[in-house]
Enzyme design. Structure first.
Site, PDB file in Angstrom:
ATOM      1  N   ASP A 124      12.449 -10.703   6.168  1.00  0.00           N
ATOM      2  CA  ASP A 124      13.834 -11.145   6.042  1.00  0.00           C
ATOM      3  C   ASP A 124      14.734 -10.117   6.712  1.00  0.00           C
ATOM      4  O   ASP A 124      14.421  -8.933   6.749  1.00  0.00           O
ATOM      5  CB  ASP A 124      14.230 -11.325   4.579  1.00  0.00           C
ATOM      6  N   MET A 168       9.414  -0.623  -0.105  1.00  0.00           N
ATOM      7  CA  MET A 168       9.523   0.113  -1.362  1.00  0.00           C
ATOM      8  C   MET A 168       8.327   1.026  -1.627  1.00  0.00           C
ATOM      9  O   MET A 168       8.342   1.791  -2.594  1.00  0.00           O
ATOM     10  CB  MET A 168       9.678  -0.869  -2.539  1.00  0.00           C
ATOM     11  N   GLY A 191       2.301  -4.649   4.626  1.00  0.00           N
ATOM     12  CA  GLY A 191       3.326  -5.214   3.759  1.00  0.00           C
ATOM     13  C   GLY A 191       4.401  -5.950   4.526  1.00  0.00           C
ATOM     14  O   GLY A 191       4.308  -6.164   5.734  1.00  0.00           O
ATOM     15  N   THR A 192       5.417  -6.324   3.799  1.00  0.00           N
ATOM     16  CA  THR A 192       6.585  -6.950   4.400  1.00  0.00           C
ATOM     17  C   THR A 192       7.783  -6.020   4.238  1.00  0.00           C
ATOM     18  O   THR A 192       7.776  -5.113   3.408  1.00  0.00           O
ATOM     19  CB  THR A 192       6.891  -8.311   3.758  1.00  0.00           C
ATOM     20  N   HIS A 224      -7.106   1.651 -14.112  1.00  0.00           N
ATOM     21  CA  HIS A 224      -6.481   0.606 -13.301  1.00  0.00           C
ATOM     22  C   HIS A 224      -7.430  -0.029 -12.301  1.00  0.00           C
ATOM     23  O   HIS A 224      -7.033  -0.922 -11.547  1.00  0.00           O
ATOM     24  CB  HIS A 224      -5.290   1.196 -12.533  1.00  0.00           C
ATOM     25  N   ARG A 232      -2.213 -11.701  -1.441  1.00  0.00           N
ATOM     26  CA  ARG A 232      -2.367 -11.469  -0.002  1.00  0.00           C
ATOM     27  C   ARG A 232      -3.676 -10.737   0.264  1.00  0.00           C
ATOM     28  O   ARG A 232      -4.346 -10.975   1.270  1.00  0.00           O
ATOM     29  CB  ARG A 232      -1.190 -10.676   0.554  1.00  0.00           C
ATOM     30  N   ARG A 234      -5.471  -5.831 -14.530  1.00  0.00           N
ATOM     31  CA  ARG A 234      -4.036  -6.093 -14.439  1.00  0.00           C
ATOM     32  C   ARG A 234      -3.691  -7.076 -13.322  1.00  0.00           C
ATOM     33  O   ARG A 234      -2.566  -7.105 -12.823  1.00  0.00           O
ATOM     34  CB  ARG A 234      -3.243  -4.792 -14.249  1.00  0.00           C
TER      35      ARG A 234
END
Length: 244
Positions: A215, A191, A97-98, A12, A32, A51
């Site tokens: 959000d 996540m 991250g978000t 990977h 990002r 990938r």
């Protein structure tokens, strides 16, 4: 079975030994990662595009730092962070991250430092612990992030978040699903954090998750997809403090 070949990378990651810095900033979105590298780093070299998971190494204020995407979800983060820790000598991963806000305490644009992560995932079953494992951030990294945010006058929230296998707004449980976690003090949801913290604990490495609320499940405000890529300067500023 060993699937890592030093002369050609992993399945990977095509990076060769020495191409990845000891500190890696890790957004979920590979675009990002590219944005951070092009905007904040100098002397940038791309080390991976397998990938489409872009990875770059450059310098920030004279110190080498890498940035690489993780993809979405615990399994994807699990694979990429494990390889970075175990195969490439990475010592610390800072997830940038978000997240979704689950209480009024976290509004769109706010920074969240994940002190610990709860989960509905079965990721930790691999360790055969016979109980529930509660992974947490490295305290030294967390302390550095808090100090940087205070120095830069950036508002932040610190505490327990929910790392879920399901997106809080797209699932069969409805609002009661995320509200039960919010009731227990999880003020935001992502996540990937749980898998990252588990890998860091298992491999005796350091990790911290820094999130920007993109959000809110409470106010229903949200950032656009373009804003999620480029309007996260406060988070990037705090994360880059680890390179100094």
């Amino acid at each position: 079975m060993h699937i890592y070949a030093p002369d050609r990378g992993t399945p990977h990651n095509s990076a060769l030994p020495g191409q990845i810095a000891p500190t890696v900033l890790m957004p979920g979105d590979p675009l990002r990662a590219q944005y951070v590298a092009q905007t904040y780093l100098s002397d940038v070299v791309q080390f991976n595009q397998v990938r489409g998971m872009l990875g770059f190494t450059g310098t920030y204020k004279g110190k080498r730092i890498s940035v690489m995407g993780s993809g979405m979800g615990g399994p994807s983060m699990g694979i990429y962070s494990y390889e970075l820790f175990s195969h490439y000598g990475v010592e610390r991963i800072i997830r940038i991250g978000t997240c979704g806000g689950l209480t009024p305490d976290v509004e769109v644009g706010d920074l969240v430092f994940a002190q610990s992560a709860s989960t509905d995932s079965n990721y930790a079953a691999q360790y055969n612990l016979g109980g529930t494992f509660a992974p947490c951030a490295d305290y030294g990294l967390l302390e550095t992030a808090v100090a940087a945010a205070r120095r830069l006058n950036i508002p932040f929230w610190v505490g327990n978040i929910l790392s879920s296998d399901i997106f809080s707004l797209y699932n069969a449980q409805g609002e009661e699903g995320w509200k039960k976690w919010a009731r227990m003090g999880c003020a935001a949801t992502d996540m990937e954090c749980y898998a990252l913290y588990c890998n860091a604990a298992y491999l005796h490495k350091k990790a911290l998750t820094i999130l920007t609320c993109s959000d809110s499940n409470v106010s229903h405000k949200e950032m656009s997809s373009q804003e999620r890529q480029t309007s996260l300067h406060n988070m990037f500023q705090v994360a880059l403090e680890f390179a100094q």
